[in-house]
Scaffold this motif. Structure first.
Motif, mmCIF file in Angstrom:
data_model
loop_
_atom_site.group_PDB
_atom_site.id
_atom_site.type_symbol
_atom_site.label_atom_id
_atom_site.label_comp_id
_atom_site.label_asym_id
_atom_site.label_seq_id
_atom_site.Cartn_x
_atom_site.Cartn_y
_atom_site.Cartn_z
ATOM 1 N N PRO A 438 0.837 -1.208 0.000
ATOM 2 C CA PRO A 438 0.000 0.000 0.000
ATOM 3 C C PRO A 438 0.870 1.255 0.000
ATOM 4 O O PRO A 438 1.947 1.254 0.605
ATOM 5 N N PRO A 439 0.439 2.327 -0.674
ATOM 6 C CA PRO A 439 1.264 3.541 -0.739
ATOM 7 C C PRO A 439 1.475 4.197 0.620
ATOM 8 O O PRO A 439 2.460 4.896 0.834
ATOM 9 N N PHE A 440 0.529 4.000 1.549
ATOM 10 C CA PHE A 440 0.749 4.497 2.920
ATOM 11 C C PHE A 440 0.084 3.539 3.891
ATOM 12 O O PHE A 440 -0.918 2.907 3.582
ATOM 13 N N LYS A 441 0.682 3.416 5.070
ATOM 14 C CA LYS A 441 0.158 2.496 6.086
ATOM 15 C C LYS A 441 -0.856 3.215 6.958
ATOM 16 O O LYS A 441 -0.694 4.395 7.259
ATOM 17 N N PHE A 442 -1.887 2.496 7.376
ATOM 18 C CA PHE A 442 -2.835 3.014 8.369
ATOM 19 C C PHE A 442 -3.477 1.804 9.044
ATOM 20 O O PHE A 442 -3.169 0.652 8.702
ATOM 21 N N ASN A 443 -4.318 2.055 10.008
ATOM 22 C CA ASN A 443 -5.012 0.953 10.676
ATOM 23 C C ASN A 443 -6.115 0.467 9.732
ATOM 24 O O ASN A 443 -7.215 0.997 9.732
ATOM 25 N N TYR A 444 -5.800 -0.563 8.940
ATOM 26 C CA TYR A 444 -6.659 -0.950 7.810
ATOM 27 C C TYR A 444 -8.076 -1.320 8.241
ATOM 28 O O TYR A 444 -9.033 -1.094 7.499
ATOM 29 N N THR A 445 -8.208 -1.920 9.417
ATOM 30 C CA THR A 445 -9.545 -2.356 9.848
ATOM 31 C C THR A 445 -10.083 -1.477 10.987
ATOM 32 O O THR A 445 -11.080 -1.822 11.614
ATOM 33 N N GLY A 446 -9.402 -0.348 11.229
ATOM 34 C CA GLY A 446 -9.849 0.556 12.288
ATOM 35 C C GLY A 446 -10.389 1.851 11.698
ATOM 36 O O GLY A 446 -11.071 1.850 10.678
ATOM 37 N N THR A 447 -10.075 2.962 12.351
ATOM 38 C CA THR A 447 -10.549 4.273 11.880
ATOM 39 C C THR A 447 -9.912 4.594 10.523
ATOM 40 O O THR A 447 -8.689 4.561 10.395
ATOM 41 N N PRO A 448 -10.730 4.890 9.505
ATOM 42 C CA PRO A 448 -10.149 5.167 8.181
ATOM 43 C C PRO A 448 -9.357 6.466 8.181
ATOM 44 O O PRO A 448 -9.602 7.344 9.013
ATOM 45 N N PRO A 449 -8.413 6.607 7.239
ATOM 46 C CA PRO A 449 -7.649 7.859 7.139
ATOM 47 C C PRO A 449 -8.560 8.996 6.656
ATOM 48 O O PRO A 449 -9.639 8.743 6.119
ATOM 49 N N LYS A 450 -8.089 10.230 6.879
ATOM 50 C CA LYS A 450 -8.905 11.385 6.456
ATOM 51 C C LYS A 450 -9.047 11.448 4.937
ATOM 52 O O LYS A 450 -10.102 11.748 4.402
ATOM 53 N N ASN A 451 -7.951 11.140 4.227
ATOM 54 C CA ASN A 451 -7.982 11.192 2.770
ATOM 55 C C ASN A 451 -8.325 9.799 2.218
ATOM 56 O O ASN A 451 -7.523 8.873 2.328
ATOM 57 N N ILE A 452 -9.530 9.662 1.680
ATOM 58 C CA ILE A 452 -9.920 8.351 1.127
ATOM 59 C C ILE A 452 -10.010 8.405 -0.400
ATOM 60 O O ILE A 452 -10.632 7.560 -1.028
ATOM 61 N N MET A 453 -9.354 9.404 -0.983
ATOM 62 C CA MET A 453 -9.319 9.530 -2.449
ATOM 63 C C MET A 453 -8.360 8.479 -3.008
ATOM 64 O O MET A 453 -7.255 8.283 -2.488
#
Length: 583
Positions: A438-453
């Motif tokens: 993935p281009p950036f890591k985040f909590n995939y099954t938790g709170t989504p990132p602010k930018n979902i574009m």
């Protein structure tokens, strides 16, 4: 050289009659000879069909719905001439067939071929190698597979037996979805407005909705069985957008095969089958004729935030009665219902899929790649894209829902990728920079990132021939966690493990099953979870991988693997056939 005149007229007549007999024998009798060439002609034509008290014109093969059954043996070559008589462009995909060095016959539009245009034809030419069981064929362009589908029955080689008791009879059972409206209009309107497409009006068993729908009691699939006999049910989920639970009231099923691979037999009352999956089950009829009929019920397993067709299709299992019993008792029998899990029972779904294991015997080994050349981590899920120019979309700030793999929403090219690859003309068609993570890591099954574009593009992964690949696919909770049945063309893969939450690269691989994992062509990425697979890239060509929920494929949840030629003559893709359709 023997002159023709040496053949007596009697001998010639015998030869001619024998030739005619071969052509006139039914498919199953024809299937007794191993390694033969079978010819099919598929005329794509419109047909008026009535369901749910409404008649509509649908796209069919030879006017049949569901379409004709293909029967072959392992080792047979198939030549299927498809002639397009309708106004839509058409391609057909032989779902689950390995297509070893026959990628030109695989069928996904703009991936391996340009579509067959109105008035044109194309011969799909491939050999069934090392596969036996149940698969299916379906259209692979837009939403035409709503009505263009049918079973593929691959029998073992002649004189080879099943690794389970020989059934008394074999019955294909194909699940589908039915819309009252025209499905091509539905998806084109959805893509134009940026909204979700309308859900179906009914599910079907062998094209019939059954008695739970208005005015459909006469449109019910009925399976008549003899007491004490064993039946092989070849189950296929050809629905567009729904995974399905299936159960036969008061009967236990024994699962013996999945995706045309034999599995360790196990008993179950309820099974889960996702779009793109096939499952063979043994049904042992009761020894005495019961005084009831039994519902064969299928209804959705649905995990996402969107609305879905929350209805149940029912077929009826009936027992044949002796002549004396049927004369003395003509009154209609009660129908016993089949209780199915809650529509969102992810726990049951996970447990069921973990029960499927390869036979892993000397005759049917599980050839799991033990060493791994390349590792990939793909996120799969939803996001948003800006609306096209001159278009107004329903999402916030003029956006529309989209779907992606590793944040890339796939853009369909105007030229088939396989042609561009084969002739070294990829420029302007596709790029080879698909992200391996993935281009950036985040909590995939938790709170989504602010930018979902999402990003968009026609990007592929290029693999050297015979590369062993390990791929972890992770669901994301952006716009809601959801189960995604992912289908890989051109290969079977081994399902090493799955879990809930985010994949842990330190702890989870230790639990991988490398002994007898399920070998499949379609596997569910669990809702809010992950699945890990391995496959050997031993098939040169371009191979599509996509979600088999058609709405997600339309939104871009797809990508392609390009497998380069190997060094040996049998490791290279042959040139395209002369009748390959042009774009």
């Amino acid at each position: 050289m023997v002159s023709v005149s040496l053949i007596s007229s009697a001998s010639f007549r015998a030869l001619f009659l024998a030739f005619c007999a071969v052509w006139l024998l039914p498919d199953l009798a024809f299937a007794k000879h191993a390694g033969i060439t079978r010819h099919y002609k598929f005329n794509i034509k419109m047909q008026n069909v009535t369901r749910l008290c409404q008649t509509k014109s649908i796209v069919t093969v030879n006017g049949q719905f569901p379409g004709p059954r293909i029967i072959a043996r392992e080792g047979d070559r198939l030549l299927i001439k498809v002639v397009n008589h309708v106004r839509y462009n058409v391609t057909l995909h032989w779902h689950g067939i390995r297509q070893l060095r026959s990628g030109w016959a695989d069928g996904p539009s703009y991936i391996t071929q340009c579509p067959i245009q109105t008035g044109q034809s194309y011969v799909y030419n491939f050999t069934i190698t090392g596969q036996r069981g149940t698969l299916f064929w379906h259209a692979h362009i837009s939403w035409l597979r709503a009505t263009l589908y049918g079973p593929i029955v691959i029998l073992p080689k002649r004189h080879a037996s099943y690794p389970f008791p020989q059934p008394f009879r074999e019955v294909p059972i194909i699940f589908g979805e039915w819309w009252k409206a025209d499905t091509e209009t539905i998806i084109s309107q959805a893509m134009a407005t940026g909204g979700a497409p309308n859900i179906s009006d009914a599910f079907t068993i062998n094209g019939l909705p059954g008695p739970s729908y208005n005015c459909s009691a006469k449109e019910t699939f009925k399976l008549k069985v003899k007491p004490g006999k064993t039946y092989l049910l070849r189950l296929i989920n050809a629905a567009l957008n729904d995974e399905l639970f299936f159960r036969i009231a008061n009967h236990t099923l024994t699962i013996v095969e999945a995706d045309a691979v034999y599995v360790k037999p196990f008993k179950t009352d309820i099974l889960l089958i996702t779009p793109g999956q096939t499952t063979n089950v043994l049904l042992k009829a009761k020894f005495k004729t019961p005084s009831a009929n039994f519902a064969m019920s299928a209804r959705p397993y649905a995990t996402g935030p969107a609305t879905f067709d929350n209805t149940t299709t029912i077929g009826i299992l009936e027992y044949e009665k002796s002549a004396s019993a049927s004369n003395s008792n003509n009154k209609s029998l009660p129908l016993l219902n089949a209780k199915l899990p809650q529509f969102n029972d992810s726990n049951y779904a996970m447990k069921f899929s973990q029960k499927i294991r390869s036979l892993a015997k000397a005759k049917f080994p599980a050839n799991v790649p033990k060493k791994v050349d390349w590792r990939f981590f793909f996120t799969v899920g939803l996001g948003i894209l800006p609306c096209s120019q001159n278009q107004t979309c329903q999402g916030p700030n003029n956006t529309r829902p989209a779907a992606a793999v590793n944040n890339v929403s796939f853009v369909q090219p105007n030229i088939a990728i396989l042609q561009a690859h084969f002739f070294n003309q990829s420029k302007g068609v596709y790029t080879t920079n698909f992200p391996t993570n993935p281009p950036f890591k985040f909590n995939y099954t938790g709170t989504p990132p602010k930018n979902i574009m999402l990003d968009s593009g026609t990007k592929v992964v290029v693999l050297p021939f015979n590369t062993s690949v390990e791929l972890v696919m992770q669901d994301t909770g952006i716009l809601g966690a959801e189960s995604h049945p992912l289908h890989l063309h051109g290969f079977n893969f081994f399902v090493l493990g799955q879990g809930v939450g985010n994949f842990d690269p330190k702890k989870d691989p230790a639990k991988f099953n490398l002994v007898d994992p399920a070998e499949r062509n379609t596997a569910g990425v669990p809702s809010g979870g992950w699945v890990a697979i391995r496959f050997l890239a031993d098939n040169p060509g371009v191979w599509f991988m996509h979600c088999h929920l058609e709405v997600h494929t339309s939104w871009g949840l797809k990508m392609a693997w390009v497998v380069n030629d190997g060094k040996g003559r049998k490791q290279k893709l042959p040139p395209p056939p002369a009748d390959l359709p042009k774009c």
